[in-house]
Enzyme design. Structure first.
Site, mmCIF file in Angstrom:
data_model
loop_
_atom_site.group_PDB
_atom_site.id
_atom_site.type_symbol
_atom_site.label_atom_id
_atom_site.label_comp_id
_atom_site.label_asym_id
_atom_site.label_seq_id
_atom_site.Cartn_x
_atom_site.Cartn_y
_atom_site.Cartn_z
ATOM 1 N N ASP A 23 43.649 47.847 41.318
ATOM 2 C CA ASP A 23 43.531 46.462 39.777
ATOM 3 C C ASP A 23 44.615 45.671 39.406
ATOM 4 O O ASP A 23 45.277 45.878 40.256
ATOM 5 C CB ASP A 23 43.376 47.684 38.780
ATOM 6 C CG ASP A 23 42.636 46.914 37.301
ATOM 7 O OD1 ASP A 23 42.077 46.331 37.594
ATOM 8 O OD2 ASP A 23 42.958 48.142 36.136
ATOM 9 N N ASN A 71 31.018 48.516 38.543
ATOM 10 C CA ASN A 71 31.019 46.855 38.751
ATOM 11 C C ASN A 71 29.504 45.787 39.155
ATOM 12 O O ASN A 71 29.919 44.732 38.720
ATOM 13 C CB ASN A 71 32.081 46.406 39.958
ATOM 14 C CG ASN A 71 33.206 47.565 39.436
ATOM 15 O OD1 ASN A 71 33.921 47.630 40.712
ATOM 16 N ND2 ASN A 71 34.207 47.174 38.583
HETATM 17 C C1 FPP Z 1 40.307 44.790 39.750
HETATM 18 O O1 FPP Z 1 40.581 44.032 39.704
HETATM 19 C C2 FPP Z 1 39.152 44.520 42.069
HETATM 20 C C3 FPP Z 1 38.325 45.130 41.412
HETATM 21 C C4 FPP Z 1 37.004 45.697 40.823
HETATM 22 C C5 FPP Z 1 37.535 44.770 43.702
HETATM 23 C C6 FPP Z 1 38.831 44.664 44.182
HETATM 24 C C7 FPP Z 1 38.336 43.931 45.647
HETATM 25 C C8 FPP Z 1 38.945 43.312 46.568
HETATM 26 C C9 FPP Z 1 40.991 43.837 46.318
HETATM 27 C C10 FPP Z 1 38.836 42.988 47.627
HETATM 28 C C11 FPP Z 1 37.864 42.610 48.021
HETATM 29 C C12 FPP Z 1 37.388 44.041 48.432
HETATM 30 C C13 FPP Z 1 37.445 44.325 50.405
HETATM 31 C C14 FPP Z 1 36.672 45.825 50.719
HETATM 32 C C15 FPP Z 1 38.166 43.449 51.319
HETATM 33 P P1 FPP Z 1 40.462 43.836 38.141
HETATM 34 O O2 FPP Z 1 39.191 42.335 39.439
HETATM 35 O O3 FPP Z 1 39.464 44.769 38.192
HETATM 36 O O4 FPP Z 1 40.841 43.217 38.135
HETATM 37 P P2 FPP Z 1 41.669 43.031 36.158
HETATM 38 O O5 FPP Z 1 41.773 44.751 35.433
HETATM 39 O O6 FPP Z 1 42.863 42.348 35.726
HETATM 40 O O7 FPP Z 1 40.729 41.736 35.310
#
Ligand code: FPP
Length: 245
Positions: A23, A71
């Protein structure tokens, strides 16, 4: 004066399986006045290094929460960007495997049917490749813990099997992975977010303020050290606290 020797951090059989809620990508980008997708880009770019540190430490299974069933509610542009990054990562692993790289086996947990076709096909191709690696990375894509449990129960009903803990565990997406000994969440929030809610019943949890794109060796070593300070009782008592009969 003698220079202090660097401590060697090693995992043993008590820490075979680690899971991570990645996250903080959005906040990482916002801090830099960049679009959220740049945070995901950086977040995807660090995965290879993170896995190699866990492997070096001696952990055998790492499960990453990349995309949840919830998501899909995000803007289409962001969803598309994450799916593209996932494809790019999976394709790289696939190409490395074709070149003979066998040190990493990638598997997927979640409902693959909901994924874009190209990504789904690539995931299936990888899972059908040799499975002889000693290091396994499970990527949770279109994953939800409640959906997983519901699906497992439905499978048992279809097979006419009794609903027991053992039978349910055997129907989970993670049936080939030991339950996580440690679940790490970056980004500072104290939430499970529907991640491994069955498998994490007795996991140790670590919440780090570090945002996922900044996560690295130092954080990993901190988590491992903290894990070894904890006493896991699995609902029982420590030997010294058992009263004499
Ligand atoms: C959460 O951060 C992250 C995600 C929902 C996506 C995670 C994806 C990746 C790391 C890249 C793609 C995956 C692979 C397998 C290569 P957030 O967007 O909720 O962050 P925030 O809480 O700061 O808004």
């Amino acid at each position: 004066m003698l220079k202090k020797q660097k401590e060697i951090i090693k995992a043993d059989e008590r820490l075979r399986s680690v899971a991570i809620i990645m996250d903080g990508n959005g906040r990482w980008a916002k801090k830099r006045l960049l679009p959220r997708t740049k945070g995901h880009e950086k977040g995807a770019a660090i995965i290879e290094d993170v896995l190699s540190v866990f492997k070096e430490i001696g952990v055998h299974y790492v499960t990453l929460y990349a995309f949840s069933t919830e998501n899909w509610k995000r803007p289409k542009e962001e969803v598309d960007a994450i799916m593209k990054l996932a494809y790019k990562y999976v394709d790289k692993v696939y190409m490395d495997r074709l070149k003979g790289e066998k040190s990493l086996a990638v598997r997927f947990i979640g409902d693959k049917n909901g994924l874009p076709e190209k990504l789904r096909e690539k995931c299936i191709e990888i899972e059908n490749m040799e499975k002889d690696s000693e290091f396994v990375c499970n990527i949770a894509l279109n994953y939800g813990g409640r959906a997983e449990i519901t699906n497992a129960a439905n499978e048992l009903v279809k097979k006419g099997l009794p609903i027991t803990e053992e039978n349910l565990s055997r129907e989970m997406y993670t049936k080939d992975t030991p339950d996580p000994d440690l679940i790490i969440r970056t980004g500072g929030d104290f939430r499970i977010s529907n991640f491994l809610i069955w498998q994490g019943a007795y996991s140790e949890y670590m919440i780090l303020d570090t945002l996922w794109p900044d996560f690295g060796r130092e954080d990993i070593e901190k988590c491992v050290k903290d894990f070894y300070k904890r006493k896991r009782r699995f609902g029982g008592l420590d030997k010294e606290d058992e009263s004499p009969k």
